[in-house]
Design a protein around this motif. Structure first.
Motif, PDB file in Angstrom:
ATOM      1  N   ALA A  52       0.846  -1.204   0.000  1.00  0.00           N
ATOM      2  CA  ALA A  52       0.000   0.000   0.000  1.00  0.00           C
ATOM      3  C   ALA A  52       0.879   1.250   0.000  1.00  0.00           C
ATOM      4  CB  ALA A  52      -0.946  -0.012   1.194  1.00  0.00           C
ATOM      5  N   ALA A  53       2.023   1.210   0.708  1.00  0.00           N
ATOM      6  CA  ALA A  53       2.935   2.359   0.721  1.00  0.00           C
ATOM      7  C   ALA A  53       3.508   2.585  -0.680  1.00  0.00           C
ATOM      8  CB  ALA A  53       4.055   2.135   1.729  1.00  0.00           C
ATOM      9  N   ALA A  54       3.923   1.488  -1.344  1.00  0.00           N
ATOM     10  CA  ALA A  54       4.475   1.607  -2.700  1.00  0.00           C
ATOM     11  C   ALA A  54       3.418   2.148  -3.662  1.00  0.00           C
ATOM     12  CB  ALA A  54       4.980   0.250  -3.184  1.00  0.00           C
ATOM     13  N   ALA A  55       2.185   1.630  -3.528  1.00  0.00           N
ATOM     14  CA  ALA A  55       1.102   2.090  -4.417  1.00  0.00           C
ATOM     15  C   ALA A  55       0.809   3.570  -4.168  1.00  0.00           C
ATOM     16  CB  ALA A  55      -0.158   1.250  -4.190  1.00  0.00           C
ATOM     17  N   THR A  56       0.881   3.989  -2.899  1.00  0.00           N
ATOM     18  CA  THR A  56       0.612   5.392  -2.570  1.00  0.00           C
ATOM     19  C   THR A  56       1.663   6.300  -3.207  1.00  0.00           C
ATOM     20  OG1 THR A  56      -0.341   4.673  -0.474  1.00  0.00           O
ATOM     21  CG2 THR A  56       0.224   7.002  -0.664  1.00  0.00           C
ATOM     22  N   ILE A  57       2.932   5.881  -3.130  1.00  0.00           N
ATOM     23  CA  ILE A  57       4.003   6.682  -3.749  1.00  0.00           C
ATOM     24  C   ILE A  57       3.756   6.797  -5.258  1.00  0.00           C
ATOM     25  CG2 ILE A  57       6.477   6.703  -4.288  1.00  0.00           C
ATOM     26  CD1 ILE A  57       6.901   5.417  -1.491  1.00  0.00           C
ATOM     27  N   LEU A  58       3.415   5.663  -5.882  1.00  0.00           N
ATOM     28  CA  LEU A  58       3.130   5.681  -7.324  1.00  0.00           C
ATOM     29  C   LEU A  58       1.960   6.607  -7.644  1.00  0.00           C
ATOM     30  CD1 LEU A  58       3.492   1.993  -8.585  1.00  0.00           C
ATOM     31  CD2 LEU A  58       4.726   4.005  -9.382  1.00  0.00           C
ATOM     32  N   CYS A  59       0.931   6.546  -6.791  1.00  0.00           N
ATOM     33  CA  CYS A  59      -0.262   7.376  -7.035  1.00  0.00           C
ATOM     34  C   CYS A  59       0.062   8.861  -6.915  1.00  0.00           C
ATOM     35  CB  CYS A  59      -1.386   7.005  -6.065  1.00  0.00           C
ATOM     36  SG  CYS A  59      -2.199   5.462  -6.483  1.00  0.00           S
ATOM     37  N   VAL A  60       0.959   9.226  -5.974  1.00  0.00           N
ATOM     38  CA  VAL A  60       1.342  10.633  -5.838  1.00  0.00           C
ATOM     39  C   VAL A  60       2.154  11.045  -7.067  1.00  0.00           C
ATOM     40  CG1 VAL A  60       2.703  12.271  -4.508  1.00  0.00           C
ATOM     41  CG2 VAL A  60       1.274  10.607  -3.321  1.00  0.00           C
ATOM     42  N   LEU A  61       3.148  10.199  -7.434  1.00  0.00           N
ATOM     43  CA  LEU A  61       4.029  10.513  -8.568  1.00  0.00           C
ATOM     44  C   LEU A  61       3.252  10.659  -9.870  1.00  0.00           C
ATOM     45  CD1 LEU A  61       7.205   8.297  -8.034  1.00  0.00           C
ATOM     46  CD2 LEU A  61       7.024  10.797  -7.987  1.00  0.00           C
ATOM     47  N   ALA A 181      -5.690  19.152  -0.543  1.00  0.00           N
ATOM     48  CA  ALA A 181      -6.130  18.115  -1.490  1.00  0.00           C
ATOM     49  C   ALA A 181      -5.117  16.981  -1.556  1.00  0.00           C
ATOM     50  CB  ALA A 181      -6.323  18.725  -2.877  1.00  0.00           C
ATOM     51  N   LEU A 182      -3.817  17.343  -1.513  1.00  0.00           N
ATOM     52  CA  LEU A 182      -2.770  16.319  -1.571  1.00  0.00           C
ATOM     53  C   LEU A 182      -2.837  15.416  -0.346  1.00  0.00           C
ATOM     54  CD1 LEU A 182       0.309  18.259  -2.970  1.00  0.00           C
ATOM     55  CD2 LEU A 182      -1.091  16.531  -4.112  1.00  0.00           C
ATOM     56  N   ILE A 183      -3.064  16.007   0.825  1.00  0.00           N
ATOM     57  CA  ILE A 183      -3.119  15.205   2.055  1.00  0.00           C
ATOM     58  C   ILE A 183      -4.336  14.276   2.018  1.00  0.00           C
ATOM     59  CG2 ILE A 183      -3.429  15.314   4.561  1.00  0.00           C
ATOM     60  CD1 ILE A 183      -1.797  17.919   4.498  1.00  0.00           C
ATOM     61  N   THR A 184      -5.498  14.840   1.686  1.00  0.00           N
ATOM     62  CA  THR A 184      -6.709  14.015   1.599  1.00  0.00           C
ATOM     63  C   THR A 184      -6.519  12.901   0.568  1.00  0.00           C
ATOM     64  OG1 THR A 184      -8.003  15.983   2.087  1.00  0.00           O
ATOM     65  CG2 THR A 184      -9.201  14.089   1.226  1.00  0.00           C
ATOM     66  N   GLY A 185      -6.011  13.260  -0.599  1.00  0.00           N
ATOM     67  CA  GLY A 185      -5.797  12.280  -1.666  1.00  0.00           C
ATOM     68  C   GLY A 185      -4.858  11.176  -1.232  1.00  0.00           C
ATOM     69  N   THR A 186      -3.755  11.537  -0.565  1.00  0.00           N
ATOM     70  CA  THR A 186      -2.771  10.544  -0.153  1.00  0.00           C
ATOM     71  C   THR A 186      -3.367   9.571   0.861  1.00  0.00           C
ATOM     72  OG1 THR A 186      -1.051  12.202  -0.470  1.00  0.00           O
ATOM     73  CG2 THR A 186      -0.445  10.237   0.775  1.00  0.00           C
ATOM     74  N   VAL A 187      -4.101  10.108   1.833  1.00  0.00           N
ATOM     75  CA  VAL A 187      -4.687   9.243   2.861  1.00  0.00           C
ATOM     76  C   VAL A 187      -5.720   8.296   2.243  1.00  0.00           C
ATOM     77  CG1 VAL A 187      -6.039   9.219   4.983  1.00  0.00           C
ATOM     78  CG2 VAL A 187      -4.251  10.918   4.685  1.00  0.00           C
ATOM     79  N   LEU A 188      -6.564   8.829   1.345  1.00  0.00           N
ATOM     80  CA  LEU A 188      -7.585   7.993   0.708  1.00  0.00           C
ATOM     81  C   LEU A 188      -6.962   6.927  -0.179  1.00  0.00           C
ATOM     82  CD1 LEU A 188     -10.435  10.469  -0.287  1.00  0.00           C
ATOM     83  CD2 LEU A 188     -10.448   8.715   1.482  1.00  0.00           C
ATOM     84  N   VAL A 189      -5.917   7.313  -0.910  1.00  0.00           N
ATOM     85  CA  VAL A 189      -5.243   6.373  -1.806  1.00  0.00           C
ATOM     86  C   VAL A 189      -4.627   5.230  -0.997  1.00  0.00           C
ATOM     87  CG1 VAL A 189      -3.124   6.162  -3.144  1.00  0.00           C
ATOM     88  CG2 VAL A 189      -4.797   7.891  -3.759  1.00  0.00           C
ATOM     89  N   PHE A 190      -3.992   5.571   0.129  1.00  0.00           N
ATOM     90  CA  PHE A 190      -3.385   4.544   0.977  1.00  0.00           C
ATOM     91  C   PHE A 190      -4.461   3.588   1.489  1.00  0.00           C
ATOM     92  CE2 PHE A 190      -1.901   3.036   5.154  1.00  0.00           C
ATOM     93  CZ  PHE A 190      -0.745   2.401   4.758  1.00  0.00           C
ATOM     94  N   ALA A 191      -5.589   4.161   1.939  1.00  0.00           N
ATOM     95  CA  ALA A 191      -6.661   3.330   2.484  1.00  0.00           C
ATOM     96  C   ALA A 191      -7.260   2.427   1.406  1.00  0.00           C
ATOM     97  CB  ALA A 191      -7.744   4.216   3.082  1.00  0.00           C
ATOM     98  N   ARG A 192      -7.451   2.973   0.216  1.00  0.00           N
ATOM     99  CA  ARG A 192      -8.028   2.185  -0.874  1.00  0.00           C
ATOM    100  C   ARG A 192      -7.082   1.053  -1.259  1.00  0.00           C
ATOM    101  NH1 ARG A 192     -10.044  -0.757  -2.973  1.00  0.00           N
ATOM    102  NH2 ARG A 192     -11.316  -0.926  -4.843  1.00  0.00           N
ATOM    103  N   ALA A 193      -5.785   1.350  -1.294  1.00  0.00           N
ATOM    104  CA  ALA A 193      -4.785   0.329  -1.632  1.00  0.00           C
ATOM    105  C   ALA A 193      -4.774  -0.773  -0.570  1.00  0.00           C
ATOM    106  CB  ALA A 193      -3.403   0.964  -1.762  1.00  0.00           C
ATOM    107  N   LEU A 194      -4.882  -0.367   0.683  1.00  0.00           N
ATOM    108  CA  LEU A 194      -4.857  -1.326   1.796  1.00  0.00           C
ATOM    109  C   LEU A 194      -6.052  -2.260   1.735  1.00  0.00           C
ATOM    110  CD1 LEU A 194      -2.815  -1.525   4.084  1.00  0.00           C
ATOM    111  CD2 LEU A 194      -4.371  -0.219   5.520  1.00  0.00           C
ATOM    112  N   GLY A 195      -7.179  -1.747   1.252  1.00  0.00           N
ATOM    113  CA  GLY A 195      -8.399  -2.542   1.235  1.00  0.00           C
ATOM    114  C   GLY A 195      -8.590  -3.335  -0.041  1.00  0.00           C
ATOM    115  N   GLU A 196      -7.690  -3.191  -1.022  1.00  0.00           N
ATOM    116  CA  GLU A 196      -7.879  -3.829  -2.329  1.00  0.00           C
ATOM    117  C   GLU A 196      -7.985  -5.344  -2.179  1.00  0.00           C
ATOM    118  OE1 GLU A 196      -9.027  -4.319  -5.672  1.00  0.00           O
ATOM    119  OE2 GLU A 196      -7.316  -5.578  -5.235  1.00  0.00           O
ATOM    120  N   PHE A 197      -8.986  -5.927  -2.855  1.00  0.00           N
ATOM    121  CA  PHE A 197      -9.191  -7.376  -2.761  1.00  0.00           C
ATOM    122  C   PHE A 197      -9.396  -8.017  -4.139  1.00  0.00           C
ATOM    123  CE2 PHE A 197     -12.269 -10.873  -2.499  1.00  0.00           C
ATOM    124  CZ  PHE A 197     -11.506 -11.786  -1.796  1.00  0.00           C
TER     125      PHE A 197
END
Lengths: 256, 246
Positions: A52-61, A181-197
């Motif tokens: 989820a951390a790696a996906a979050t970095i990719l999503c920010v980049l 927006a960046l903070i909200t986006g980053t937190v949501l992206v991390f949570a979505r990645a963590l929950g991916e099934f």
């Protein structure tokens, strides 16, 4: 608010709160520490956090430039491209998994070329990160796009007039304005990645320590050791509530 | 325009009413069956309905462990057919009467047609040089795979452990994996794969039990379905699909 709306609001709240509380009540507190510290649980947790951390970095980049570009792009094609990019928001994740398979799978569109280069994505931890990025990226794009759209452009013009390059303007003027927006986006992206099934199961498979993230572990444990599944589920519920509380706090404060 | 709309609405109501009426007149039977039983149970459903024209049979397929968990949580199953006895024991609190073993199965290796990776036996799945998928040990086919590998003195190195045998079969059939351990019957029903025999496969026999559930609304009808599956017609259909006799 008209009084008749109150019962409906309460039913709505109960529909969400009751199942979450029921999960909490199902937890065997005496066994929870032992269940949460089992090797399988720790493997899954560690894998989930890393991917989820790696996906979050990719999503920010990738998501920040993409959101920025979408907000500024003026073209008749823009609405179509935008809809395509945001589709994973509402797409069933299993469909996303199939789509990834047809692109990066061994017999997929790009998979054969990648295979020739010696790159195998399917069944690897990289596949988990790709699946998570696929489903989470639109959250970042949307957050950045709406925030850039709300900027007036005055400060950017002023900065340019003063001789700043576009990158300097981005760094010192635009990005600070986009901070919420960046903070909200980053937190949501991390949570979505963590929950991916769904996309993970379809595209990456399920192997302990390699591709079996927390949601996949819960799904499997549910069949053999329901108590362990509940303990892990409660952990994810707590995490989700914390994340949402953090991500939506600025919005709540701004509301009248 | 409004008259046409009214006519459509009236027709919709009429269809809805007759739909309800016919559902009331027919008996419904819900069968939960292991994923590996998909093929024969489709035919068993048709055969039973032909013999009982007033009965509508619905077969729900899934991993046996998943089905057992759902039955424990109150799923509307009248009959449960499991891929192993362990999962039947899991569902035992919701089962009425004694489960009957009605079929047996063995494991084999499924490979994509043409066997591109040149798989020759189970030991090829232990050295990690090919992409293989197996069932997770928590589900019946995975438990059987683990037993078979242990009896052969092998530690398999799969790329993925799936939640049901159909997921393993799917990954091999689509060429995602070079090999997968599935039931012998699975290879017969999937034209995109071929079988590679496992030495000593017959040492690990999967036994399929069937039973009626405690919550079956029409226990006589549920019992009739179990009798049909274990009777001569059911045996013949199961044998055609490659299942062994109990």
């Amino acid at each position: 608010m008209p009084r008749w709306m109150l019962p409906l609001a309460l039913v709505g709240a109960a529909l969400i709160a009751v199942p979450l509380l029921a999960t909490l009540l199902r937890l065997d507190w005496s066994r929870a520490p032992q269940l949460l510290s089992s090797p399988a649980a720790l493997d899954a947790l560690s894998l989930s956090l890393r991917t989820a951390a790696a996906a979050t970095i990719l999503c920010v980049l990738l998501g920040v430039p993409l959101g920025y570009a979408l907000a500024q792009w003026r073209s008749r094609l823009q609405p179509t491209v935008r809809a395509l990019i945001l589709a994973p928001l509402v797409l069933p994740p299993v469909v996303g998994g199939l789509a990834l398979l047809y692109a990066f799978g061994r017999r997929g569109l790009l998979g054969e070329s990648l295979h020739a280069l010696g790159i195998e994505i399917a069944f690897s931890t990289a596949a988990v990160v790709v699946a998570q990025t696929f489903v989470a990226l639109p959250f970042m794009v949307l957050a950045v796009e709406s925030s850039v759209g709300a900027l007036t452009g005055h400060h950017e013009s002023l900065s340019a007039t003063l001789g700043a390059s576009r990158t300097t303007t981005l760094r010192h003027v635009t990005l600070p304005a986009l901070r919420p927006a960046l903070i909200t986006g980053t937190v949501l992206v991390f949570a979505r990645a963590l929950g991916e099934f769904g996309a993970t199961l379809t595209f990456a498979g399920s192997l302990p320590g390699v591709t079996r993230t927390l949601p996949l572990e819960i799904y499997l444990q549910r069949e053999s050791d329901a108590d362990a599944a509940v303990a892990l589920a409660v952990m994810l519920v707590a995490l989700a509530v914390t994340v949402v509380a953090l991500a939506y706090r600025p919005l709540a404060r701004r509301a009248p | 325009m409004s008259r046409a709309a009214a006519a459509v609405a009236a027709a919709a109501v009429a269809v809805g009413l007759t739909g309800c009426a016919s559902a009331d007149a027919r008996h419904e039977l819900t069968v939960y069956a292991a994923a590996s039983l998909t093929e024969p149970f489709g035919e068993l459903e048709a055969g039973f309905e032909a013999a009982h024209p007033d009965v509508e049979v619905t077969v729900v397929h899934g991993g046996s462990s998943s089905l057992a968990a759902q039955i424990l949580e109150g799923a509307p199953a009248d009959v449960f057919a499991s891929a192993d006895e362990a999962q039947m024991r899991v569902a035992a609190p919701e089962i009425s009467g004694e489960p009957v073993v009605f079929a047996t199965n063995t494991l084999t290796i499924a490979v994509p047609r043409g066997n591109p990776a040149g798989i020759a036996g189970l030991d090829d799945l232990a050295d990690g040089s090919v992409v293989s998928v197996i069932c997770a040990p928590q589900v019946p086919c995975g438990a059987a795979t683990l037993t078979l590998a242990q009896s052969a003195g092998l530690t398999l190195r799969p790329a993925s452990q799936e939640g049901s045998v159909t997921d393993v079969l799917g990954k091999v059939a689509t060429g995602q994996a070079d090999a997968g351990v599935v039931y012998a019957t699975d290879v017969l029903r999937e034209p995109a794969v071929a079988a590679v025999d496992i030495d000593g496969a017959h040492a690990v026999i999967s036994r399929y039990p069937i039973a009626t559930t405690a919550r079956a609304e029409d226990s006589a009808l549920a019992g009739a379905f179990v009798d049909y599956v274990t009777g001569p017609h059911g045996r013949a259909l199961l044998a055609d699909a490659g299942f062994g006799a109990p």
